[in-house]
Design a protein around this motif. Structure first.
Motif, PDB file in Angstrom:
ATOM      1  N   ARG A   7       0.838  -1.269   0.017  1.00  0.00           N
ATOM      2  CA  ARG A   7       0.079   0.095   0.108  1.00  0.00           C
ATOM      3  C   ARG A   7       0.957   1.107  -0.136  1.00  0.00           C
ATOM      4  O   ARG A   7       0.539   2.219  -0.881  1.00  0.00           O
ATOM      5  N   SER A   8       1.777   1.330   0.950  1.00  0.00           N
ATOM      6  CA  SER A   8       2.774   2.442   1.124  1.00  0.00           C
ATOM      7  C   SER A   8       3.649   2.744  -0.331  1.00  0.00           C
ATOM      8  O   SER A   8       3.601   3.804  -0.833  1.00  0.00           O
ATOM      9  N   GLN A   9       3.951   1.795  -0.943  1.00  0.00           N
ATOM     10  CA  GLN A   9       4.425   1.779  -2.205  1.00  0.00           C
ATOM     11  C   GLN A   9       3.683   2.336  -3.267  1.00  0.00           C
ATOM     12  O   GLN A   9       4.081   3.145  -4.140  1.00  0.00           O
ATOM     13  N   GLN A  10       2.548   1.597  -3.634  1.00  0.00           N
ATOM     14  CA  GLN A  10       1.369   2.104  -4.477  1.00  0.00           C
ATOM     15  C   GLN A  10       1.049   3.487  -4.303  1.00  0.00           C
ATOM     16  O   GLN A  10       0.833   4.145  -5.220  1.00  0.00           O
ATOM     17  N   GLU A  11       0.948   3.812  -2.835  1.00  0.00           N
ATOM     18  CA  GLU A  11       0.358   5.175  -2.611  1.00  0.00           C
ATOM     19  C   GLU A  11       1.351   6.195  -2.855  1.00  0.00           C
ATOM     20  O   GLU A  11       0.957   7.370  -3.466  1.00  0.00           O
ATOM     21  N   GLY A  18       0.793   7.371  -6.478  1.00  0.00           N
ATOM     22  CA  GLY A  18      -0.382   8.086  -6.600  1.00  0.00           C
ATOM     23  C   GLY A  18      -1.731   7.159  -6.620  1.00  0.00           C
ATOM     24  O   GLY A  18      -2.702   7.329  -6.833  1.00  0.00           O
ATOM     25  N   TRP A  19      -1.752   5.808  -6.134  1.00  0.00           N
ATOM     26  CA  TRP A  19      -2.546   4.988  -6.154  1.00  0.00           C
ATOM     27  C   TRP A  19      -3.567   5.471  -5.038  1.00  0.00           C
ATOM     28  O   TRP A  19      -2.953   5.988  -3.993  1.00  0.00           O
ATOM     29  N   LEU A  20      -4.959   5.339  -5.225  1.00  0.00           N
ATOM     30  CA  LEU A  20      -5.906   5.622  -4.161  1.00  0.00           C
ATOM     31  C   LEU A  20      -6.585   4.481  -3.842  1.00  0.00           C
ATOM     32  O   LEU A  20      -7.540   3.831  -4.663  1.00  0.00           O
ATOM     33  N   PRO A  29      -6.218  -9.763   5.566  1.00  0.00           N
ATOM     34  CA  PRO A  29      -6.491  -8.396   4.958  1.00  0.00           C
ATOM     35  C   PRO A  29      -6.441  -8.139   3.402  1.00  0.00           C
ATOM     36  O   PRO A  29      -5.454  -8.579   2.684  1.00  0.00           O
ATOM     37  N   CYS A  30      -7.127  -7.221   2.975  1.00  0.00           N
ATOM     38  CA  CYS A  30      -7.521  -6.722   1.730  1.00  0.00           C
ATOM     39  C   CYS A  30      -7.675  -5.553   1.426  1.00  0.00           C
ATOM     40  O   CYS A  30      -8.368  -4.725   2.483  1.00  0.00           O
ATOM     41  N   CYS A  31      -7.465  -5.176   0.413  1.00  0.00           N
ATOM     42  CA  CYS A  31      -7.671  -3.598  -0.109  1.00  0.00           C
ATOM     43  C   CYS A  31      -7.992  -3.650  -1.534  1.00  0.00           C
ATOM     44  O   CYS A  31      -7.222  -3.899  -2.245  1.00  0.00           O
TER      45      CYS A  31
END
Length: 136
Positions: free
Chosen positions: A84-88, A91-93, A104-106
Protein backbone atom coordinates in the motif's frame (compact mmCIF):
# COMPACT_ATOMS: atom_id res chain seq x y z
CA UNK A 1 21.01 -3.22 -20.72
CA UNK A 2 17.95 -1.95 -18.85
CA UNK A 3 17.07 -3.65 -15.54
CA UNK A 4 13.82 -5.54 -15.46
CA UNK A 5 11.58 -4.01 -12.80
CA UNK A 6 10.32 -6.20 -10.00
CA UNK A 7 6.59 -6.94 -10.43
CA UNK A 8 4.48 -5.00 -7.92
CA UNK A 9 2.39 -8.04 -6.88
CA UNK A 10 3.19 -11.71 -6.20
CA UNK A 11 0.44 -13.39 -8.22
CA UNK A 12 -3.19 -13.26 -9.29
CA UNK A 13 -4.94 -15.64 -6.89
CA UNK A 14 -8.63 -14.87 -7.48
CA UNK A 15 -10.96 -13.46 -10.09
CA UNK A 16 -13.95 -12.34 -8.03
CA UNK A 17 -16.86 -11.85 -10.40
CA UNK A 18 -20.47 -10.79 -9.90
CA UNK A 19 -23.19 -13.29 -10.83
CA UNK A 20 -26.92 -12.70 -11.22
CA UNK A 21 -27.58 -16.43 -10.78
CA UNK A 22 -24.81 -18.26 -8.94
CA UNK A 23 -26.34 -21.78 -9.12
CA UNK A 24 -26.92 -21.46 -12.88
CA UNK A 25 -23.39 -20.18 -13.47
CA UNK A 26 -21.99 -22.94 -11.25
CA UNK A 27 -23.84 -25.61 -13.24
CA UNK A 28 -22.44 -24.22 -16.50
CA UNK A 29 -18.84 -24.03 -15.23
CA UNK A 30 -19.07 -27.51 -13.71
CA UNK A 31 -21.16 -29.50 -16.19
CA UNK A 32 -20.48 -27.71 -19.47
CA UNK A 33 -16.88 -26.54 -19.07
CA UNK A 34 -15.72 -29.29 -16.72
CA UNK A 35 -14.33 -27.00 -14.04
CA UNK A 36 -13.55 -28.39 -10.59
CA UNK A 37 -15.95 -27.02 -7.98
CA UNK A 38 -13.85 -26.06 -4.97
CA UNK A 39 -16.78 -24.85 -2.88
CA UNK A 40 -20.33 -23.48 -3.10
CA UNK A 41 -21.25 -21.62 0.09
CA UNK A 42 -24.31 -19.74 1.19
CA UNK A 43 -24.35 -17.52 4.24
CA UNK A 44 -25.42 -14.10 5.47
CA UNK A 45 -27.68 -13.68 2.45
CA UNK A 46 -24.97 -14.34 -0.13
CA UNK A 47 -23.96 -17.21 -2.40
CA UNK A 48 -20.33 -17.64 -3.44
CA UNK A 49 -18.77 -20.40 -5.51
CA UNK A 50 -15.14 -21.14 -6.31
CA UNK A 51 -14.28 -23.00 -9.49
CA UNK A 52 -10.84 -24.11 -10.64
CA UNK A 53 -10.61 -23.88 -14.42
CA UNK A 54 -6.83 -24.08 -14.80
CA UNK A 55 -5.40 -26.46 -12.21
CA UNK A 56 -3.80 -23.49 -10.46
CA UNK A 57 -4.29 -19.81 -9.85
CA UNK A 58 -6.37 -17.89 -10.40
CA UNK A 59 -9.45 -19.38 -8.81
CA UNK A 60 -12.72 -18.07 -10.25
CA UNK A 61 -15.08 -16.84 -7.53
CA UNK A 62 -18.67 -15.98 -8.45
CA UNK A 63 -20.79 -14.04 -5.97
CA UNK A 64 -24.31 -12.66 -5.98
CA UNK A 65 -23.51 -9.82 -3.57
CA UNK A 66 -21.05 -7.92 -5.77
CA UNK A 67 -22.31 -4.77 -7.44
CA UNK A 68 -21.65 -3.91 -11.07
CA UNK A 69 -20.50 -5.98 -14.01
CA UNK A 70 -16.72 -5.79 -13.63
CA UNK A 71 -14.82 -8.60 -11.89
CA UNK A 72 -12.28 -7.82 -9.19
CA UNK A 73 -8.77 -9.12 -9.85
CA UNK A 74 -7.37 -10.12 -6.44
CA UNK A 75 -3.58 -10.13 -6.24
CA UNK A 76 -1.51 -11.58 -3.40
CA UNK A 77 1.27 -9.47 -1.93
CA UNK A 78 3.85 -10.45 0.69
CA UNK A 79 3.16 -7.42 2.90
CA UNK A 80 -0.07 -5.47 2.42
CA UNK A 81 1.13 -2.46 4.42
CA UNK A 82 4.36 -2.14 2.45
CA UNK A 83 2.56 -2.67 -0.87
CA UNK A 84 0.00 0.00 0.00
CA UNK A 85 2.77 2.44 0.91
CA UNK A 86 4.63 1.78 -2.35
CA UNK A 87 1.51 2.15 -4.47
CA UNK A 88 0.27 5.25 -2.61
CA UNK A 89 3.68 6.88 -3.23
CA UNK A 90 2.97 6.37 -6.96
CA UNK A 91 -0.44 8.06 -6.73
CA UNK A 92 -2.60 5.01 -6.09
CA UNK A 93 -5.86 5.65 -4.24
CA UNK A 94 -7.28 2.78 -2.17
CA UNK A 95 -11.07 2.36 -2.07
CA UNK A 96 -11.93 -0.06 0.74
CA UNK A 97 -9.98 -2.04 3.31
CA UNK A 98 -11.62 -5.22 4.58
CA UNK A 99 -10.96 -8.84 5.50
CA UNK A 100 -11.38 -11.87 3.28
CA UNK A 101 -11.05 -15.41 4.69
CA UNK A 102 -7.40 -15.51 3.62
CA UNK A 103 -6.34 -12.21 5.22
CA UNK A 104 -6.51 -8.42 5.02
CA UNK A 105 -7.46 -6.91 1.67
CA UNK A 106 -7.62 -3.48 0.05
CA UNK A 107 -9.54 -2.70 -3.14
CA UNK A 108 -9.08 0.02 -5.77
CA UNK A 109 -10.11 0.99 -9.29
CA UNK A 110 -7.94 1.93 -12.21
CA UNK A 111 -8.71 5.23 -13.98
CA UNK A 112 -10.44 3.14 -16.69
CA UNK A 113 -12.75 1.49 -14.14
CA UNK A 114 -11.07 -1.90 -13.71
CA UNK A 115 -11.53 -3.29 -10.21
CA UNK A 116 -8.52 -4.73 -8.43
CA UNK A 117 -7.56 -5.70 -4.90
CA UNK A 118 -4.43 -6.60 -2.97
CA UNK A 119 -4.38 -9.06 -0.09
CA UNK A 120 -1.85 -10.57 2.27
CA UNK A 121 -2.10 -14.30 2.94
CA UNK A 122 -2.15 -14.35 6.75
CA UNK A 123 -4.57 -17.27 7.11
CA UNK A 124 -3.44 -20.00 4.70
CA UNK A 125 -5.69 -22.52 6.47
CA UNK A 126 -8.77 -20.68 5.10
CA UNK A 127 -8.58 -22.56 1.79
CA UNK A 128 -8.86 -25.95 3.51
CA UNK A 129 -11.79 -24.73 5.60
CA UNK A 130 -13.94 -24.14 2.50
CA UNK A 131 -12.59 -26.94 0.26
CA UNK A 132 -15.37 -29.39 -0.68
CA UNK A 133 -18.18 -27.47 1.01
CA UNK A 134 -21.41 -27.58 -1.04
CA UNK A 135 -24.30 -25.63 0.48
CA UNK A 136 -26.28 -25.73 -2.80
Amino acid sequence: MRDTPTPPFDRLDFIYAPSRDVPRDLAYLDETLGGRVVFAVEGMGAKVVAVDLTGGPPLLLLADHLDGEQPILVYRVADLGASRSQQEARGWLPELTFEIPHGPCCSFRTPGGHRMALYELTRPEAAAHFEGRRDF
